[in-house]
Design a protein around this motif. Structure first.
Motif, PDB file in Angstrom:
ATOM      1  N   MET A   1       0.857  -1.189   0.000  1.00  0.00           N
ATOM      2  CA  MET A   1       0.000   0.000   0.000  1.00  0.00           C
ATOM      3  C   MET A   1       0.885   1.228   0.000  1.00  0.00           C
ATOM      4  O   MET A   1       1.812   1.332   0.779  1.00  0.00           O
ATOM      5  N   ARG A   3       2.348   4.812   0.635  1.00  0.00           N
ATOM      6  CA  ARG A   3       2.320   5.705   1.793  1.00  0.00           C
ATOM      7  C   ARG A   3       1.952   7.118   1.381  1.00  0.00           C
ATOM      8  O   ARG A   3       2.033   8.039   2.165  1.00  0.00           O
ATOM      9  N   HIS A  47       8.002  -1.367  -7.291  1.00  0.00           N
ATOM     10  CA  HIS A  47       6.878  -0.985  -6.437  1.00  0.00           C
ATOM     11  C   HIS A  47       6.255   0.349  -6.866  1.00  0.00           C
ATOM     12  O   HIS A  47       6.425   1.373  -6.211  1.00  0.00           O
ATOM     13  N   GLU A 124       0.629  -5.664  -5.273  1.00  0.00           N
ATOM     14  CA  GLU A 124       1.155  -6.004  -3.982  1.00  0.00           C
ATOM     15  C   GLU A 124       0.059  -6.705  -3.171  1.00  0.00           C
ATOM     16  O   GLU A 124      -0.989  -6.104  -2.906  1.00  0.00           O
ATOM     17  N   GLU A 126      -1.787  -7.881   0.070  1.00  0.00           N
ATOM     18  CA  GLU A 126      -1.820  -7.267   1.407  1.00  0.00           C
ATOM     19  C   GLU A 126      -3.227  -7.352   1.976  1.00  0.00           C
ATOM     20  O   GLU A 126      -4.129  -7.870   1.342  1.00  0.00           O
ATOM     21  N   HIS A 154       3.186  -7.328   0.627  1.00  0.00           N
ATOM     22  CA  HIS A 154       3.438  -6.339   1.685  1.00  0.00           C
ATOM     23  C   HIS A 154       3.947  -7.100   2.909  1.00  0.00           C
ATOM     24  O   HIS A 154       3.402  -8.142   3.270  1.00  0.00           O
ATOM     25  N   HIS A 195       8.992  -3.556   1.778  1.00  0.00           N
ATOM     26  CA  HIS A 195       9.298  -2.850   3.039  1.00  0.00           C
ATOM     27  C   HIS A 195      10.240  -3.619   3.969  1.00  0.00           C
ATOM     28  O   HIS A 195      10.399  -3.239   5.128  1.00  0.00           O
TER      29      HIS A 195
HETATM   30 ZN   LIG Z   1       3.014  -2.235   1.179  1.00  0.00          ZN
END
Ligand SMILES: [Zn+2]
Length: 307
Positions: A1, A3, A47, A124, A126, A154, A195
């Motif tokens: 996700m 930011r 990403h 991604e 998640e 994620h 991440h």
């Molecule tokens: Zn993420």
């Protein structure tokens, strides 16, 4: 996700001004010196979230041409057709990745459709309702394994979208340790954790060390949080001296070769994130050849990108 909007307000200004002060020494130029008529070496960004705002694809293509970027474009299922068309027209700039909801009853069918449209991987992934290694998700992984697809997960702490509404979301279901079982059971999947497990960097790195099919990106808040103590990553990616290179990309012995570049940012922030990667490289004395693998070499090989 992404930011976007969360980190943006808090740290964007500082990062942007530091990137601007680098000015003439763009992070890309520093990595791959180019010249006026020859662009610097290719960057592959693992990403990039598809953004529905008008003009996004045109902006992406412009950025890609300016800085020699290929974007793995993480696409909601609803936007699959427009991204499939764009990727067919601009295969050098766009590699289509599809987001599916692992808990959707028709997740496997969605994957089949994505593949028929030319998608190259998943992500991604998640906001799962169960830990990533829950057996109910295995049919998706089995098909990804058959396709030989990379899958971006994620990992670690996840944003909270709405503070006032109850939600069924838990970072603990997205811990990097869950990726180990997926990588071992499904060895033809390239497992990429977004991440770097923030903040479980040690678990992320150790899983990447033992599993040739596991990599991590360092997008998100980590490089901002750690900017004053980036050298600590040498203790986490510690095994370079052991010659751990049998199954690494390009037989690179540096532990840092288990990282790939990912921005998870607005298009206007991609270069700032590249500057943050550059700061990490400097702080940890990452060899030049490894920097090139991180910034594009590994993903170029993985995705079969040729120039
Ligand atoms: Zn993420």
């Amino acid at each position: 996700m992404s930011r976007r909007g969360f980190l943006g307000a808090a740290s964007g200004a500082a990062i942007t001004s530091s990137a601007r002060s680098l000015g003439k020494h763009s992070p890309f130029g520093a990595l791959y010196p180019g010249s006026a008529d020859k662009p610097a070496g290719r960057i592959v960004d693992m990403h990039v979230h598809f953004d529905q705002k008008p003009g996004f694809l045109d902006d992406l293509l412009r950025l890609a041409d300016r800085i020699n970027l290929t974007a793995c474009l993480l696409t909601p299922f609803a936007n699959r057709q427009v991204v499939a068309d764009a990727a067919k027209q601009h295969p050098r700039q766009i590699v289509p990745f599809g987001f599916i909801d692992l808990d959707a009853p028709d997740a496997v069918r969605q994957m089949e459709e994505l593949r028929s449209l030319g998608f190259r991987g998943l992500g991604e992934l998640e906001f799962v309702k169960k830990p990533y290694n829950d057996p109910s998700y295995f049919p998706v992984y089995e098909l990804a394994n058959r396709y030989g697809w990379p899958v971006l997960f994620h990992t670690g702490i996840v944003l909270r979208k709405n503070f006032d509404v109850p939600e069924d979301v838990a970072s603990g279901r997205m811990r990097p340790i869950h990726l180990e079982e997926i990588a071992r059971r499904f060895p033809k999947i390239t497992v990429i954790g977004a991440h770097c497990g923030n903040p479980e960097y040690e678990w992320a790195a150790e899983i990447a060390r033992w599993n040739p099919n596991v990599f991590f990106d360092l997008s998100g808040s980590t490089l901002t949080k750690m900017h004053g103590r980036l050298a600590e990553f040498q203790k986490i990616f510690w095994w370079s001296a052991l010659n751990w290179s049998e199954r690494t990309p390009d037989h690179d012995p540096s532990a840092f070769v288990k990282l790939v570049f990912g921005s998870d940012s607005d298009l206007s922030g991609v270069e700032s994130v590249a500057s943050q990667y550059q700061a990490l490289f400097e702080a940890c004395d990452v060899p030049e050849r490894t920097r090139r693998m991180i910034m594009g070499g590994t993903l170029s090989k993985l995705l079969g990108l040729t120039d």
